[in-house]
Design a protein around this motif. Sequence first.
Motif, PDB file in Angstrom:
ATOM      1  N   ARG A  90      -9.892  -6.193  40.974  1.00  0.00           N
ATOM      2  CA  ARG A  90      -9.344  -4.829  41.052  1.00  0.00           C
ATOM      3  C   ARG A  90      -7.959  -4.843  41.684  1.00  0.00           C
ATOM      4  N   ALA A  91      -7.792  -5.664  42.717  1.00  0.00           N
ATOM      5  CA  ALA A  91      -6.486  -5.746  43.382  1.00  0.00           C
ATOM      6  C   ALA A  91      -5.430  -6.319  42.440  1.00  0.00           C
ATOM      7  N   ILE A  92      -5.823  -7.325  41.664  1.00  0.00           N
ATOM      8  CA  ILE A  92      -4.879  -7.919  40.708  1.00  0.00           C
ATOM      9  C   ILE A  92      -4.448  -6.883  39.679  1.00  0.00           C
ATOM     10  N   ARG A  93      -5.403  -6.086  39.229  1.00  0.00           N
ATOM     11  CA  ARG A  93      -5.054  -5.039  38.259  1.00  0.00           C
ATOM     12  C   ARG A  93      -4.041  -4.071  38.864  1.00  0.00           C
ATOM     13  N   ILE A 122      -5.807   0.675  29.672  1.00  0.00           N
ATOM     14  CA  ILE A 122      -6.116   0.356  28.271  1.00  0.00           C
ATOM     15  C   ILE A 122      -6.403  -1.133  28.114  1.00  0.00           C
ATOM     16  N   TRP A 123      -5.549  -1.969  28.685  1.00  0.00           N
ATOM     17  CA  TRP A 123      -5.737  -3.416  28.554  1.00  0.00           C
ATOM     18  C   TRP A 123      -7.038  -3.851  29.236  1.00  0.00           C
ATOM     19  N   ALA A 124      -7.345  -3.265  30.384  1.00  0.00           N
ATOM     20  CA  ALA A 124      -8.587  -3.628  31.078  1.00  0.00           C
ATOM     21  C   ALA A 124      -9.804  -3.250  30.230  1.00  0.00           C
ATOM     22  N   THR A 125      -9.762  -2.058  29.643  1.00  0.00           N
ATOM     23  CA  THR A 125     -10.849  -1.626  28.758  1.00  0.00           C
ATOM     24  C   THR A 125     -10.965  -2.547  27.556  1.00  0.00           C
ATOM     25  N   ALA A 126      -9.837  -2.925  26.982  1.00  0.00           N
ATOM     26  CA  ALA A 126      -9.830  -3.798  25.806  1.00  0.00           C
ATOM     27  C   ALA A 126     -10.457  -5.152  26.119  1.00  0.00           C
ATOM     28  N   PHE A 127     -10.109  -5.734  27.257  1.00  0.00           N
ATOM     29  CA  PHE A 127     -10.664  -7.034  27.632  1.00  0.00           C
ATOM     30  C   PHE A 127     -12.159  -6.937  27.921  1.00  0.00           C
ATOM     31  N   THR A 128     -12.564  -5.881  28.612  1.00  0.00           N
ATOM     32  CA  THR A 128     -13.982  -5.704  28.927  1.00  0.00           C
ATOM     33  C   THR A 128     -14.814  -5.601  27.659  1.00  0.00           C
ATOM     34  N   GLU A 129     -14.360  -4.782  26.719  1.00  0.00           N
ATOM     35  CA  GLU A 129     -15.104  -4.597  25.476  1.00  0.00           C
ATOM     36  C   GLU A 129     -15.098  -5.870  24.632  1.00  0.00           C
ATOM     37  N   ALA A 130     -13.980  -6.583  24.610  1.00  0.00           N
ATOM     38  CA  ALA A 130     -13.907  -7.821  23.842  1.00  0.00           C
ATOM     39  C   ALA A 130     -14.902  -8.857  24.369  1.00  0.00           C
ATOM     40  N   HIS A 131     -15.003  -8.958  25.692  1.00  0.00           N
ATOM     41  CA  HIS A 131     -15.971  -9.894  26.271  1.00  0.00           C
ATOM     42  C   HIS A 131     -17.401  -9.472  25.954  1.00  0.00           C
ATOM     43  N   ARG A 132     -17.661  -8.169  25.945  1.00  0.00           N
ATOM     44  CA  ARG A 132     -19.002  -7.686  25.589  1.00  0.00           C
ATOM     45  C   ARG A 132     -19.346  -8.047  24.150  1.00  0.00           C
ATOM     46  N   ILE A 133     -18.378  -7.876  23.267  1.00  0.00           N
ATOM     47  CA  ILE A 133     -18.607  -8.200  21.863  1.00  0.00           C
ATOM     48  C   ILE A 133     -18.884  -9.690  21.699  1.00  0.00           C
ATOM     49  N   TYR A 134     -18.118 -10.508  22.396  1.00  0.00           N
ATOM     50  CA  TYR A 134     -18.361 -11.947  22.287  1.00  0.00           C
ATOM     51  C   TYR A 134     -19.734 -12.315  22.842  1.00  0.00           C
ATOM     52  N   GLU A 135     -20.112 -11.699  23.950  1.00  0.00           N
ATOM     53  CA  GLU A 135     -21.410 -11.997  24.550  1.00  0.00           C
ATOM     54  C   GLU A 135     -22.546 -11.675  23.584  1.00  0.00           C
ATOM     55  N   ARG A 136     -22.400 -10.566  22.845  1.00  0.00           N
ATOM     56  CA  ARG A 136     -23.448 -10.149  21.903  1.00  0.00           C
ATOM     57  C   ARG A 136     -23.444 -10.981  20.624  1.00  0.00           C
ATOM     58  N   ARG A 149     -11.444 -10.766  19.452  1.00  0.00           N
ATOM     59  CA  ARG A 149      -9.988 -10.612  19.415  1.00  0.00           C
ATOM     60  C   ARG A 149      -9.577  -9.370  18.622  1.00  0.00           C
ATOM     61  N   SER A 150     -10.269  -9.122  17.521  1.00  0.00           N
ATOM     62  CA  SER A 150      -9.957  -7.936  16.711  1.00  0.00           C
ATOM     63  C   SER A 150     -10.210  -6.658  17.500  1.00  0.00           C
ATOM     64  N   SER A 151     -11.301  -6.634  18.254  1.00  0.00           N
ATOM     65  CA  SER A 151     -11.599  -5.474  19.090  1.00  0.00           C
ATOM     66  C   SER A 151     -10.530  -5.283  20.158  1.00  0.00           C
ATOM     67  N   LEU A 152     -10.123  -6.380  20.780  1.00  0.00           N
ATOM     68  CA  LEU A 152      -9.077  -6.317  21.812  1.00  0.00           C
ATOM     69  C   LEU A 152      -7.829  -5.641  21.263  1.00  0.00           C
ATOM     70  N   LEU A 153      -7.359  -6.104  20.112  1.00  0.00           N
ATOM     71  CA  LEU A 153      -6.126  -5.562  19.549  1.00  0.00           C
ATOM     72  C   LEU A 153      -6.305  -4.131  19.059  1.00  0.00           C
ATOM     73  N   ALA A 154      -7.469  -3.814  18.521  1.00  0.00           N
ATOM     74  CA  ALA A 154      -7.709  -2.458  18.035  1.00  0.00           C
ATOM     75  C   ALA A 154      -7.644  -1.450  19.177  1.00  0.00           C
ATOM     76  N   ILE A 155      -8.240  -1.798  20.317  1.00  0.00           N
ATOM     77  CA  ILE A 155      -8.223  -0.886  21.469  1.00  0.00           C
ATOM     78  C   ILE A 155      -6.816  -0.761  22.027  1.00  0.00           C
ATOM     79  N   ILE A 156      -6.107  -1.889  22.131  1.00  0.00           N
ATOM     80  CA  ILE A 156      -4.726  -1.829  22.633  1.00  0.00           C
ATOM     81  C   ILE A 156      -3.844  -1.025  21.693  1.00  0.00           C
ATOM     82  N   ASP A 157      -4.010  -1.217  20.389  1.00  0.00           N
ATOM     83  CA  ASP A 157      -3.214  -0.447  19.423  1.00  0.00           C
ATOM     84  C   ASP A 157      -3.504   1.051  19.549  1.00  0.00           C
ATOM     85  N   GLN A 158      -4.789   1.395  19.591  1.00  0.00           N
ATOM     86  CA  GLN A 158      -5.177   2.805  19.691  1.00  0.00           C
ATOM     87  C   GLN A 158      -4.679   3.419  20.993  1.00  0.00           C
TER      88      GLN A 158
END
Length: 212
Positions: free
Chosen positions: A129-132, A166-180, A188-197
């Motif tokens: 959180r501090a790094i963010r 936005i970037w934090a949300t994108a990374f969190t969701e991308a890791h969730r997708i990979y985990e599943r 990676r596609s999810s990461l870029l889609a969220i950042i673009d949106q």
Amino acid sequence: MSEPTDRRSRKRLATRQAISNVATKLFWERGFDAVTVDEIAEAADVGRMTVFNHFPRKEDMFFDREAEGREVLRTALRSRDNGVAPIEALRDLAHRLVADQAPYVVFSGESQSFVRTIEASETLKARARAIRDELAEVVASALAETVGRDAGDRDAHLAAAMLLAIWATAFTEAHRIYERSQNSEAARSSLLAIIDQGTIGVVAAMAGTPYA
């Protein structure tokens, strides 16, 4: 004769990387909080003070790419073409990092170990959180600098806060997708889609400022 500066620098960087690699392996195996600095020093075959000379805090050994990440963000803004708005330059950076398979956007078994280790440690979660927050300050200052405004510019800080969220949300969701799915491309596609949106929304919010 003294050792050439570049050779000393290479040796120092090699020692730093070796310590970080050993520490990360121990953190993954046993959990961040269960590993001591003395154990890291012994495993890396260096003295305790050598560890602290390279890493003032134990968590710095885990987040060892923090300084590199800051510089990547600064460089993306400082080197942008005049025809590219600062906010767009950061969106372009995300796409470049993915295309170049930069270590920040790799989704793999190792990245899952990284995330799980953070989630299991309150110390690491607090440092994340501090790094963010620190990155938000870096982005705000770089945004202001690139358009010739003061580092404390309100618009720059607002844009930086939104972008980091936005970037934090994108990374969190991308890791969730990979985990599943264990599908790196989908992550990676999810990461870029969220950042673009998200970038579209920031551009709309910052309309009328030099950042958009």
